[in-house]
Motif scaffolding. Structure first.
Motif, PDB file in Angstrom:
ATOM      1  N   ALA A  67      14.340   4.836  -3.727  1.00 38.99           N
ATOM      2  CA  ALA A  67      13.099   5.563  -3.438  1.00 38.99           C
ATOM      3  C   ALA A  67      12.246   5.533  -4.697  1.00 38.99           C
ATOM      4  N   SER A  68      11.014   6.011  -4.586  1.00 35.91           N
ATOM      5  CA  SER A  68      10.160   6.066  -5.767  1.00 35.91           C
ATOM      6  C   SER A  68      10.760   7.040  -6.784  1.00 35.91           C
ATOM      7  N   LYS A  69      10.423   6.829  -8.037  1.00 32.44           N
ATOM      8  CA  LYS A  69      10.929   7.722  -9.078  1.00 32.44           C
ATOM      9  C   LYS A  69      10.377   9.135  -8.907  1.00 32.44           C
ATOM     10  N   ASN A  70       9.211   9.265  -8.306  1.00 33.24           N
ATOM     11  CA  ASN A  70       8.686  10.598  -8.005  1.00 33.24           C
ATOM     12  C   ASN A  70       9.563  11.311  -6.972  1.00 33.24           C
TER      13      ASN A  70
ATOM     14  N   ASN B 277       0.827  -1.213   0.000  1.00 30.50           N
ATOM     15  CA  ASN B 277       0.000   0.000   0.000  1.00 30.50           C
ATOM     16  C   ASN B 277       0.858   1.259   0.000  1.00 30.50           C
ATOM     17  N   LEU B 278       1.956   1.232   0.722  1.00 33.61           N
ATOM     18  CA  LEU B 278       2.858   2.389   0.718  1.00 33.61           C
ATOM     19  C   LEU B 278       3.515   2.559  -0.646  1.00 33.61           C
ATOM     20  N   GLU B 279       3.828   1.447  -1.307  1.00 35.98           N
ATOM     21  CA  GLU B 279       4.406   1.540  -2.653  1.00 35.98           C
ATOM     22  C   GLU B 279       3.408   2.141  -3.633  1.00 35.98           C
ATOM     23  N   ILE B 280       2.133   1.777  -3.485  1.00 41.19           N
ATOM     24  CA  ILE B 280       1.092   2.368  -4.337  1.00 41.19           C
ATOM     25  C   ILE B 280       1.059   3.881  -4.151  1.00 41.19           C
ATOM     26  N   LEU B 281       1.096   4.322  -2.901  1.00 38.18           N
ATOM     27  CA  LEU B 281       1.067   5.754  -2.626  1.00 38.18           C
ATOM     28  C   LEU B 281       2.292   6.448  -3.207  1.00 38.18           C
ATOM     29  N   ARG B 282       3.457   5.857  -3.014  1.00 40.93           N
ATOM     30  CA  ARG B 282       4.687   6.460  -3.558  1.00 40.93           C
ATOM     31  C   ARG B 282       4.614   6.577  -5.069  1.00 40.93           C
ATOM     32  N   SER B 283       4.065   5.541  -5.720  1.00 36.60           N
ATOM     33  CA  SER B 283       3.990   5.561  -7.187  1.00 36.60           C
ATOM     34  C   SER B 283       3.090   6.672  -7.694  1.00 36.60           C
ATOM     35  N   ARG B 284       2.173   7.148  -6.842  1.00 37.07           N
ATOM     36  CA  ARG B 284       1.280   8.241  -7.235  1.00 37.07           C
ATOM     37  C   ARG B 284       1.852   9.610  -6.880  1.00 37.07           C
ATOM     38  N   GLY B 285       3.048   9.640  -6.334  1.00 40.89           N
ATOM     39  CA  GLY B 285       3.657  10.913  -5.985  1.00 40.89           C
ATOM     40  C   GLY B 285       3.435  11.340  -4.551  1.00 40.89           C
ATOM     41  N   VAL B 286       2.824  10.473  -3.727  1.00 41.80           N
ATOM     42  CA  VAL B 286       2.654  10.803  -2.313  1.00 41.80           C
ATOM     43  C   VAL B 286       4.007  10.716  -1.627  1.00 41.80           C
TER      44      VAL B 286
END
Length: 404
Positions: free
Chosen positions: A381-384, A138-147
């Motif tokens: 970290a996420s690409k965002n 769930n945290l990965e989903i949020l990170r992928s959206r720029g959170v």
């Protein structure tokens, strides 16, 4: 104090023992002259009373989505429209799951769907919950959206365990908030040209030479640059990503197409961020018809493609050049050679063989090589998130160049 002023923050508080730290966070933000509006879940009321936050912020706390203090507006939409930042601290596993899957059954999660400002989530929970695959996903989903997900701290937990899951100290959260808000519109007036995705070189009408670049890094950079006020042009190879709002999008196929598109716009560019993965070679001859199996295995002669970034490096006057190098090994000397040879201001280097760092992934792990000699290694970290750090460095270079 009017919530329409510039420095206003939404603070969402969910139901965990760390909710008491949210009161200290609210107090610190008020001391720094932020206008703080607190939203609470029903479960958060079991730990801290709304009166505590009201006394600290001088604003009534909003708990129910049906509590509409003003007949002129819908509360969660009005707050969302005018917030500069939405911070949810602590964020429980329950709230994180709702945010990841778009559930909106309370004021905290409903407002999260309505905001257009940056969203910051600060998890706090038991160490085993923190490491549960569902929470990690769930945290990965949020990170992928720029959170922006602020990692929890390690130490003794209220449940008696010791490990990762503590809410960071309020002072540390304020430091992150300060950094996020300082980025806002810091690239206003900057003309940024971003390249993204692969290029495609045709062998015949149905076969091509290409690579698995997804374009995610370049698109994250373009999106973040727009949010920070830049005038952005994105030159993109074939990808399956949705367009970025507020930019000029130029679609290309081959490396020669990429060179033409970049060359045409380079003189009117302040910063070129070359995140694309162009093919280094192309067939010397494109067959006009499909090669048939019965014709045997074709012998294909390859010739080199132009080096787009090196060409721009030779042409640059006062432009800032940021290059990318996707490698299969970490070779600092090779990175420095590319940096100098192509006259770059910074090279973003990554090893695509590392887990979670390849072309199709949502995360990245990079090393930044600067022209002045500094080397920065960023954790995965996420690409965002990586995009924001790269743009932090770009903004510093651009402002220094303007002032110099």
């Amino acid at each position: 104090m009017n919530f329409m002023e510039d420095k206003h923050i939404l603070l969402g508080v969910s139901g965990g023992i760390a909710a008491f730290k949210a009161a200290s966070l609210a107090s610190l933000l008020v001391k720094e002259k932020y206008a703080v509006q607190v939203l609470m879940t029903e479960h958060a009321l079991e730990f801290v009373t709304p009166l505590t936050f009201q006394a600290l912020t001088k604003r009534p706390v909003i708990v129910s989505t049906f509590d509409e203090p003003s007949p002129d507006s819908i509360a969660h939409i009005h707050l969302a429209d005018h917030a500069k930042l939405y911070v949810i601290a602590p964020a429980t596993a329950n709230v994180i799951a709702k945010l990841a899957h778009g559930l909106a059954d309370d004021m905290v999660t409903t407002t999260a769907l309505a905001v257009t400002c940056p969203l910051m989530v600060v998890p706090a929970m038991n160490v085993h919950m923190m490491n549960h695959p569902a929470v990690i996903d769930n945290l990965e989903i949020l990170r992928s959206r720029g959170v922006l997900v602020v990692d929890p701290a390690e130490g003794p937990l209220a449940c008696g365990y010791t490990g990762r899951g503590r809410l960071p100290e309020p002072e540390d959260i304020v430091s992150v908030i300060r950094a996020v808000l300082s980025r806002e519109k810091d690239l206003q007036g900057c003309r940024i040209l971003v390249t993204a995705g692969p290029t495609v070189e045709a062998i015949d009408p149905v076969r091509v030479i290409t690579n698995p670049s997804s374009g995610k890094m370049g698109y994250a950079l373009a999106r973040a640059a727009v949010e920070r006020g830049a005038e952005v042009t994105l030159v993109s190879g074939p990808v399956s990503l949705p367009p970025v709002e507020g930019i000029e999008l130029i679609r290309i196929e081959s490396t020669n197409d990429l060179l033409e598109a970049v060359s045409h716009r380079f003189s009117d560019t302040d910063v070129l961020i070359a995140a694309a993965a162009p093919s280094d070679f192309r067939p010397a001859e494109r067959l006009s018809n499909k090669w048939k199996k019965q014709n045997g295995i074709p012998e294909i002669k390859f010739i080199p493609n132009p080096d787009v970034l090196a060409t721009m490096g030779q042409q640059k006057t006062n432009q800032i050049l940021i290059g990318f190098a996707a490698e299969t090994e970490g070779n600092p000397e090779e990175a420095r050679r590319k940096l100098e040879q192509k006259r770059l201001d910074m090279l973003v280097h990554n090893n695509i063989l590392l887990p979670g760092v390849g072309f199709q992934s949502d995360t990245n792990e990079v090393t930044l090589y600067h022209a002045h000699g500094q080397v920065e290694t960023l954790p995965k970290a996420s690409k965002n998130e990586i995009a924001q750090i790269i743009l932090d460095r770009v903004a510093a270079l651009w402002h220094a160049r303007k002032e110099g």
